[in-house]
Design an enzyme around this catalytic site. Structure first.
Site, PDB file in Angstrom:
ATOM      1  N   ASP A 244       0.350  -1.558  -0.034  1.00  0.00           N
ATOM      2  CA  ASP A 244      -0.041   0.432   0.098  1.00  0.00           C
ATOM      3  C   ASP A 244       0.771   1.285   0.201  1.00  0.00           C
ATOM      4  O   ASP A 244       0.415   2.193  -0.828  1.00  0.00           O
ATOM      5  CB  ASP A 244      -1.191   0.554   1.550  1.00  0.00           C
ATOM      6  CG  ASP A 244      -0.636  -0.383   2.572  1.00  0.00           C
ATOM      7  OD1 ASP A 244       0.591  -0.571   2.665  1.00  0.00           O
ATOM      8  OD2 ASP A 244      -0.482   0.323   3.553  1.00  0.00           O
TER       9      ASP A 244
ATOM     10  N   THR B  14      -5.595   1.805   9.819  1.00  0.00           N
ATOM     11  CA  THR B  14      -5.456   1.326  11.203  1.00  0.00           C
ATOM     12  C   THR B  14      -3.666   1.255  12.482  1.00  0.00           C
ATOM     13  O   THR B  14      -4.030   2.187  13.282  1.00  0.00           O
ATOM     14  CB  THR B  14      -4.630  -0.360  10.639  1.00  0.00           C
ATOM     15  OG1 THR B  14      -5.916  -1.195  10.920  1.00  0.00           O
ATOM     16  CG2 THR B  14      -4.771  -1.105  12.239  1.00  0.00           C
TER      17      THR B  14
END
Length: 246
Positions: free
Chosen positions: A102, A125
């Site tokens: 990512d 997160t």
């Protein structure tokens, strides 16, 4: 037409992509069965020639996604991995595969958008920071708990500290709930500011600050540096990568 999929820790984001650009669909929550959700999302799918996937999720979810793509779209999914260099971006890690895919794709998207020194702060997160030079060199980054994860850890480790959904972020709190929320969010903002300031020396010039992730809009007003919010960086990076690799 390409299918682009960003399979994250809590949500699946996806888009159709061709020469005209991205058409993003509604994100899918992992708490619901992927096959059912994607059957509805892709009910009117166009003819797809490639399906590119960026995943940081568990192998079980990856297997469910792969099966759904094969069953619904009749193509074999291509799971993208980070590598030393792609699309003009050169990764700082000695072992590029250790850099989250990512992060890798987000850097590709930013570099394709503008050749400028930029710090990326992604708030999901985790709070993930990366520095990218104008020539495409990745200078490295940092990973810390997100403000939400900081708060969860604090509440889980203390018996008499509480939180409230209505708590505010203030400079000096006069109740416990505000103090918890403020401490976690301002700690994240301070780390972003420190990293951004330190990167100016490495770049030899001021850098832009880009914010991404589900909590980017909450963090933006707390950071005392001009910042822009960049949505869908992983999907945009996949689109750039798809254009370079046949």
């Amino acid at each position: 037409m390409n299918l682009l999929v960003d399979l994250g820790n809590s949500r699946l984001k996806w888009a159709w992509s061709d020469e005209s650009g991205l058409r993003a669909g509604e994100p899918v929550d992992h708490s619901r069965p992927l096959d059912v959700e994607l059957a509805a999302a892709w009910a009117d799918a166009p003819h797809v020639t490639r399906a590119l996937v960026a995943s940081v999720a568990r192998p079980r979810l990856e297997a469910e996604l792969a099966q759904a793509i094969r069953a619904r779209l009749r193509v074999e999914p291509e799971f993208v991995a980070s590598r030393a260099e792609a699309c003009g971006v050169r990764v700082a890690y000695a072992r590029p595969e250790k850099l989250g895919v990512d992060r890798f794709l987000a850097l590709i998207a930013l570099y394709a958008q503008a050749r400028e020194p930029v710090v990326l702060a992604s708030v999901g997160t985790a709070l993930v920071l990366d520095a990218l030079a104008a020539d495409g060199r990745h200078l490295g980054g940092l990973i810390a708990p997100s403000p939400m994860l900081m708060q969860e850890a604090l509440l889980g480790a203390t018996a008499r500290v509480s939180a409230s959904s209505s708590a505010r972020v203030v400079e000096a709190a006069d109740d416990t709930e505000d103090a918890v929320r403020s401490g976690c969010w301002l700690a994240a903002a301070a780390l972003v500011e420190r990293f951004h300031s330190g990167c100016a020396q490495a770049f030899g010039a001021p850098s832009a600050l880009a914010l991404a992730g589900g909590a980017a809009r909450e963090l933006a007003p707390l950071v005392r540096v001009p910042a822009r919010i960049e949505p869908d960086l992983v999907l945009r990076g996949l689109a750039v990568l798809a254009g370079e690799t046949p």
